[in-house]
Design an enzyme around this catalytic site. Structure first.
Site, PDB file in Angstrom:
ATOM      1  N   LYS A 446       0.817  -1.207   0.000  1.00 23.10           N
ATOM      2  CA  LYS A 446       0.000   0.000   0.000  1.00 23.10           C
ATOM      3  C   LYS A 446       0.856   1.265   0.000  1.00 23.10           C
ATOM      4  CE  LYS A 446      -4.349  -1.890   1.457  1.00 23.10           C
ATOM      5  NZ  LYS A 446      -5.488  -1.870   2.378  1.00 23.10           N
ATOM      6  N   ARG A 481      -3.547 -10.156   4.770  1.00 23.62           N
ATOM      7  CA  ARG A 481      -3.891 -10.178   3.344  1.00 23.62           C
ATOM      8  C   ARG A 481      -2.666  -9.760   2.541  1.00 23.62           C
ATOM      9  NH1 ARG A 481      -6.533  -6.625  -0.428  1.00 23.62           N
ATOM     10  NH2 ARG A 481      -8.063  -7.726  -1.754  1.00 23.62           N
TER      11      ARG A 481
END
Length: 501
Positions: A446, A481
């Site tokens: 991210k 994840r």
């Protein structure tokens, strides 16, 4: 003493409409519905399935409505020690039945579910007891309310305290349920934990057990515009997307198959399939296109013997996609909006009876980065807004034991807020009202990871993602994840070895 509504943190008498304070009272005749709490228990066979069947059976005739449930708590047997662990919970109901009629109904459900009780306080497939019925006290040969042993039983008090911690028992002084619970001898985390089912292929998540394994969830983006892989899952140099003619699509599914095989071989236990990008400012695709993308992957994975034990989650905020996906063989839903973007999503999940992950987000992918102001700080803001989403899920009929939480890294959070949230994740996990839930953490590649590590190319952020994954495990994550890569499980195993075993 002033009454308090159910679920309030304040001290107060149980406040149910239509109930008097008489010692041996029944429901007042001029009131149609009354509220009660029912204990749910099982320690034989498929315990979660049996409890869920009991809840559905309660509602089957229309004279009982389950308003909300506690988590399900696995505990050591209390009286007869030589038996399997019990799974215990409670539900708050609204009913038109009197206490004795309610008892008759519950005992009939036990019989219909083929209840087996070997010895008193011993093994049983299903156990349904009336704990509380408004402010009424009942003392009859067949029934005593409040339940006479509830104050000494942690497996009764803990589920009740999730729903109404500040309640005071009728005709029992001024102590609250939470005060009764606090007086009991503490038990270790290995002796009691919540249990959350993911699928029939995996053991339930035991979020409070120190020695639980961390699940790795592999990101399967069936989109041409994924923020970190440019529309391509990489497998031995192959790429796939879901656009183009049938020949290309067939070839792309072969690439998916290779990725799934490699990911499962690595030890990944969950595959998270997405057919709609949720990156900032991502355009929406039609629900038909999203369904086509997702169902193709589900059908492929379900056809692979090597993936038979892997759970399939679907990353969607659309009710129609969720319903088609579960019907096609997916196991649970992973909604980035926590049920906000499609008001039919939560009722649909309740109808399907599957587990859902509620992620924290504000606005939409197009507007979320303009909504990063948290008056009381990001941890408090995320905690309280997730509690709102839990209440919405419960109101829609989703069982509390079917909820997973996700703080939503990268969604309506600044760079500094993402770091603070990860740094203080253990505080979020222990926030009042959020205790006992399992948590999914998604930091892979991210933007804040790239900024902190100085890595502009998202595909090159695997190494700093290892650090954020370890921090998530240390803070108590149950599922991490990750993008599917060779070696993705090694950091998870290492973190488990340090902090879990």
């Amino acid at each position: 003493m002033e009454s308090t509504s159910l679920g309030s943190q304040q001290r107060g008498r149980l406040d149910f409409p239509g109930m008097d304070q008489a010692k041996h009272g029944q429901a007042q005749s001029d009131q149609a519905f009354n509220k009660a709490f029912i204990a749910l228990g099982s320690n034989m066979g498929d315990r979660i399935s049996m409890i869920e069947k009991a809840c559905r059976a309660m509602e089957s005739d229309g004279d009982i409505r389950v308003l909300r449930t506690s988590n399900l708590w696995e505990t050591e047997p209390m009286y007869v020690k030589d038996q399997d662990r019990f799974l215990n919970g409670a539900c708050e109901i609204e009913t038109s039945l009197s206490p004795i009629q309610l008892l008759d109904k519950l005992q009939d459900i036990e019989r219909r579910l083929d209840r087996k009780k070997v010895i008193d306080k011993g093994p049983r497939t299903i156990d349904l007891d009336i704990l509380l019925y408004g402010n009424v006290c009942v003392s009859e040969p067949r029934l005593t309310i409040p339940h006479p042993l509830m104050r000494e039983r942690e497996f009764v008090l803990r589920p009740l305290c999730e729903m109404t911690p500040g309640a005071v028992l009728p005709s029992a002084g001024s102590e609250t349920l939470s005060e009764y619970l606090a007086k009991l001898e503490p038990v270790s985390s290995d002796a009691i934990s919540t249990m959350t089912p993911l699928s029939s292929t995996l053991p339930p998540v035991t979020a409070l057990r120190r020695n639980r394994p961390t699940h790795a969830m592999a990101i399967m983006n069936m989109t041409p515009d994924s923020f970190s892989d440019g529309g391509a899952l990489q497998s031995n140099g192959s790429k796939f997307d879901v656009e183009g003619d049938d020949a290309r699509f067939s070839a792309n599914l072969e690439a998916v198959k290779r990725v799934v095989s490699e990911t499962v071989e690595e030890g990944c236990t969950i595959l998270d399939i997405g057919g709609q990008s949720t990156r900032p400012n991502a355009p929406e695709v039609s629900d038909v296109e999203e369904v086509n993308r997702v169902l193709s992957a589900i059908q492929l994975i379900r056809s692979m013997p090597e993936a038979a034990k892997v759970a399939i989650s679907v990353d969607t905020y659309r009710a129609s996609v969720a319903e088609r996906s579960i019907q096609a063989g997916a196991h649970f839903i992973n909604d980035v909006s926590g049920g906000i973007m499609d008001p039919e999503l939560l009722p649909t999940v309740a109808k399907l009876g599957c587990t859902i992950c509620l992620m924290h987000m504000r606005g939409t992918p197009q507007t979320m980065m303009k909504l990063t102001e948290y008056q009381d700080g990001v941890v408090a803001g995320v905690a309280e807004e997730l509690k709102e989403r839990i209440r919405a899920a419960e109101a829609a009929g989703i069982r509390r034991w079917r909820i997973i939480l996700d703080p939503g890294f990268g969604f309506a959070k600044t760079y500094e807020q993402n770091l603070e949230l990860l740094r203080r994740f253990d505080e979020l996990r222990a926030w009042p009202g959020l205790e006992g839930f399992p948590w999914l953490i998604g930091t892979s590649r991210k933007g804040f990871v790239g900024k902190a590590s100085g890595t502009k190319d998202a595909k090159m952020r695997n190494e700093p993602t290892i650090v954020t994954t370890a921090a998530a495990v240390q803070g108590g994550a149950d599922i991490v994840r990750l993008h599917p890569e060779r070696g993705m499980m090694a950091p998870v195993r290492m973190a488990d070895a340090i902090w879990r075993y």
